[in-house]
Design an enzyme around this catalytic site. Sequence first.
Site, PDB file in Angstrom:
ATOM      1  N   SER A 180      13.922 -63.979  27.929  1.00  0.00           N
ATOM      2  CA  SER A 180      14.236 -63.582  26.564  1.00  0.00           C
ATOM      3  C   SER A 180      14.164 -62.070  26.412  1.00  0.00           C
ATOM      4  O   SER A 180      14.073 -61.328  27.389  1.00  0.00           O
ATOM      5  CB  SER A 180      13.249 -64.248  25.597  1.00  0.00           C
ATOM      6  N   ARG A 181      14.176 -61.647  25.150  1.00  0.00           N
ATOM      7  CA  ARG A 181      14.132 -60.225  24.821  1.00  0.00           C
ATOM      8  C   ARG A 181      13.445 -60.061  23.472  1.00  0.00           C
ATOM      9  O   ARG A 181      13.563 -60.914  22.589  1.00  0.00           O
ATOM     10  CB  ARG A 181      15.559 -59.677  24.774  1.00  0.00           C
TER      11      ARG A 181
END
Length: 210
Positions: A180-181
């Site tokens: 993810s980010r």
Amino acid sequence: MYFKIHKDGWVFIISAFIISFITFPFFQIISIFFAILGFFIIYFFRDPNRSIPIEDFIVSPADGKIVYIGESNLPDELGITGDYLKISIFLDVFNVHVNRMPVSGNVKQITYIPGKFFRANVDKASKENERNIILLENKNKEKIVVVQIAGLIARRIVCEVKENEEIKQGYKFGMIRFGSRVDLYFNNYKILVKKNQKMISGETILAKKN
């Protein structure tokens, strides 16, 4: 030795080992695969203790590597104008995925946006991927924004805070499963990190007050 698993991981861990146990008498290769998968899931959902710095700093909301630092507008969904600094942190599957609050303050708004699933380390992920926007206001009435962004593999954003909730710096507010980010927006602070630097959520100091 202290070792803690995030509560969201138990359903996956138990399922993997149950399947491994059931299939072992008949399909050993499949059983071994799910046993290995179970241990990987344990590793992914690990939830280590962190030493939170004093509150005059902004700390990293995520483990991972910084992939962007620069000036940016806030997400359009907030309807707030002004010049902000943006730091983007990319989490691969080997990072701790528990997210922590970068500052103490009040949760003013939470906005969830369904979207696509591009690789989280590319710029367009900030505007096109599935994401969850959290608007915070600290004791100085400054706005800090944290955005959880799903990636190519991630398909589940977990947010464990509510609007109008008072939170403390370093508080565990959620996670994003399997890569993810996290984007962080702020102003009136001096950045202390650089691109490609490795972050530790709740511990690494990203910025200090000007």
